[in-house]
Motif scaffolding. Structure first.
Motif, PDB file in Angstrom:
ATOM      1  N   PHE A 228      -0.862  11.849  -8.346  1.00  0.00           N
ATOM      2  CA  PHE A 228      -1.140  10.412  -8.364  1.00  0.00           C
ATOM      3  C   PHE A 228      -0.345   9.717  -9.460  1.00  0.00           C
ATOM      4  CE2 PHE A 228      -4.334  11.649 -11.489  1.00  0.00           C
ATOM      5  CZ  PHE A 228      -4.327  10.598 -12.385  1.00  0.00           C
ATOM      6  N   ALA A 229      -0.135  10.386 -10.586  1.00  0.00           N
ATOM      7  CA  ALA A 229       0.591   9.760 -11.703  1.00  0.00           C
ATOM      8  C   ALA A 229       2.012   9.388 -11.295  1.00  0.00           C
ATOM      9  CB  ALA A 229       0.606  10.694 -12.906  1.00  0.00           C
ATOM     10  N   ASP A 230       2.594  10.131 -10.348  1.00  0.00           N
ATOM     11  CA  ASP A 230       3.955   9.834  -9.897  1.00  0.00           C
ATOM     12  C   ASP A 230       4.018   8.559  -9.046  1.00  0.00           C
ATOM     13  OD1 ASP A 230       4.885  12.097 -11.211  1.00  0.00           O
ATOM     14  OD2 ASP A 230       4.674  13.369  -9.433  1.00  0.00           O
ATOM     15  N   LEU A 231       2.879   8.083  -8.579  1.00  0.00           N
ATOM     16  CA  LEU A 231       2.824   6.832  -7.806  1.00  0.00           C
ATOM     17  C   LEU A 231       2.652   5.609  -8.703  1.00  0.00           C
ATOM     18  CD1 LEU A 231       0.399   8.022  -4.992  1.00  0.00           C
ATOM     19  CD2 LEU A 231       2.842   7.527  -4.712  1.00  0.00           C
ATOM     20  N   LEU A 232       2.189   5.840  -9.916  1.00  0.00           N
ATOM     21  CA  LEU A 232       1.850   4.721 -10.804  1.00  0.00           C
ATOM     22  C   LEU A 232       3.091   4.191 -11.508  1.00  0.00           C
ATOM     23  CD1 LEU A 232      -1.436   6.102 -12.405  1.00  0.00           C
ATOM     24  CD2 LEU A 232      -1.167   4.713 -10.339  1.00  0.00           C
ATOM     25  N   ASP A 233       3.312   2.909 -11.347  1.00  0.00           N
ATOM     26  CA  ASP A 233       4.346   2.224 -12.110  1.00  0.00           C
ATOM     27  C   ASP A 233       3.750   0.905 -12.581  1.00  0.00           C
ATOM     28  OD1 ASP A 233       4.553   0.331 -10.004  1.00  0.00           O
ATOM     29  OD2 ASP A 233       6.311   1.302  -9.140  1.00  0.00           O
ATOM     30  N   GLU A 234       4.559   0.099 -13.216  1.00  0.00           N
ATOM     31  CA  GLU A 234       4.042  -1.151 -13.793  1.00  0.00           C
ATOM     32  C   GLU A 234       3.541  -2.133 -12.743  1.00  0.00           C
ATOM     33  OE1 GLU A 234       7.376  -3.797 -15.287  1.00  0.00           O
ATOM     34  OE2 GLU A 234       8.494  -1.966 -14.779  1.00  0.00           O
TER      35      GLU A 234
ATOM     36  N   LYS B 136       5.844  -2.647   7.852  1.00  0.00           N
ATOM     37  CA  LYS B 136       5.675  -1.198   7.740  1.00  0.00           C
ATOM     38  C   LYS B 136       7.032  -0.533   7.641  1.00  0.00           C
ATOM     39  CE  LYS B 136       3.842   2.909  10.071  1.00  0.00           C
ATOM     40  NZ  LYS B 136       3.873   3.638   8.860  1.00  0.00           N
ATOM     41  N   HIS B 137       7.172   0.300   6.634  1.00  0.00           N
ATOM     42  CA  HIS B 137       8.393   1.087   6.465  1.00  0.00           C
ATOM     43  C   HIS B 137       8.213   2.419   7.177  1.00  0.00           C
ATOM     44  CE1 HIS B 137      11.166   3.853   4.354  1.00  0.00           C
ATOM     45  NE2 HIS B 137      11.949   2.807   4.391  1.00  0.00           N
TER      46      HIS B 137
ATOM     47  N   GLY C 151       4.212   1.165   2.562  1.00  0.00           N
ATOM     48  CA  GLY C 151       5.387   1.891   2.107  1.00  0.00           C
ATOM     49  C   GLY C 151       6.170   1.084   1.089  1.00  0.00           C
ATOM     50  N   PHE C 152       7.482   1.294   1.048  1.00  0.00           N
ATOM     51  CA  PHE C 152       8.364   0.631   0.076  1.00  0.00           C
ATOM     52  C   PHE C 152       7.872   0.880  -1.349  1.00  0.00           C
ATOM     53  CE2 PHE C 152       9.194  -1.779   3.962  1.00  0.00           C
ATOM     54  CZ  PHE C 152      10.569  -1.962   3.923  1.00  0.00           C
ATOM     55  N   LYS C 153       7.492   2.131  -1.665  1.00  0.00           N
ATOM     56  CA  LYS C 153       6.866   2.405  -2.958  1.00  0.00           C
ATOM     57  C   LYS C 153       7.767   2.167  -4.160  1.00  0.00           C
ATOM     58  CE  LYS C 153       7.034   7.467  -2.670  1.00  0.00           C
ATOM     59  NZ  LYS C 153       7.049   7.748  -1.253  1.00  0.00           N
TER      60      LYS C 153
ATOM     61  N   ILE D  23       0.885  -1.156   0.000  1.00  0.00           N
ATOM     62  CA  ILE D  23       0.000   0.000   0.000  1.00  0.00           C
ATOM     63  C   ILE D  23       0.924   1.207   0.000  1.00  0.00           C
ATOM     64  CG2 ILE D  23      -1.829   1.233   1.221  1.00  0.00           C
ATOM     65  CD1 ILE D  23      -2.652  -1.591   0.199  1.00  0.00           C
ATOM     66  N   VAL D  24       0.907   1.971  -1.090  1.00  0.00           N
ATOM     67  CA  VAL D  24       1.856   3.069  -1.253  1.00  0.00           C
ATOM     68  C   VAL D  24       1.110   4.379  -1.458  1.00  0.00           C
ATOM     69  CG1 VAL D  24       3.640   1.535  -2.179  1.00  0.00           C
ATOM     70  CG2 VAL D  24       2.128   2.745  -3.750  1.00  0.00           C
TER      71      VAL D  24
END
Length: 168
Positions: free
Chosen positions: A124-130, A38-39, A104-106, A8-9
């Motif tokens: 939000f787009a900066d949180l999105l990865d593959e 939890k980080h 964490g650990f995004k 959960i990031v």
């Protein structure tokens, strides 16, 4: 078979812990046994100054287990070591768990639900990865993956349960 991980990031202040506090009991009620890693970026100490375990750890023990009939905890000194999520997961009892939730650990290459709330710093787009399998938000955003309502923990738990059943 290793236990599935789901992170959960989010940006700080979005409500990762709050959402997990709501989702974990919902998963437990459905028979899903979850662990949590939890980080934190803060200095932390789960031991109590003055107690024997604290004194012995401060005396130089690199690992200390404190145990009672209700619970046990392993504390490891890790000065100047980079956190390694795989090593942390390996220390959990995967036979007793159906899922390890990670707060964490995004930047880790593991499946994630990204959280984004209006008014919190960061896009939000900066949180999105593959690796992001869903986005939970309080906004009606256009994204190329499932969009969950961050204020509906039951819906988030539903998604996690389906995700687990699908085999991720």
């Amino acid at each position: 078979m290793s236990v599935p991980l789901l992170a959960i990031v989010a940006w700080s202040g979005t409500g990762k812990t709050t959402l997990l506090q709501q989702v974990i009991p919902l998963l437990k009620a459905r028979g899903i046994r979850s662990g949590l890693i939890k980080h934190t970026h803060h200095q932390m100490d789960i031991d109590t100054p003055g107690k024997d375990s604290y004194l012995l750890r401060k005396a130089g023990a690199d690992q200390v287990i404190v145990a009672s009939t209700q619970r046990w905890a392993l504390m490891c000194e890790t000065p100047d070591q980079t956190l390694n999520l795989a090593e942390l997961v390996a220390r959990m009892d995967s036979f007793a768990l159906d899922l390890v939730l990670v707060e964490g650990f995004k930047d880790e290459p593991v499946p994630k639900i990204a959280l984004w709330r209006r008014g919190v710093k960061g896009e939000f787009a900066d949180l999105l990865d593959e690796y992001v399998v869903a986005l939970a938000s309080d906004e009606n955003l256009t994204v190329d993956r499932p969009l969950l309502d961050i204020n509906q923990p039951v819906k988030v738990a539903d998604f996690i349960e389906k995700w687990l059943r699908k085999g991720q």
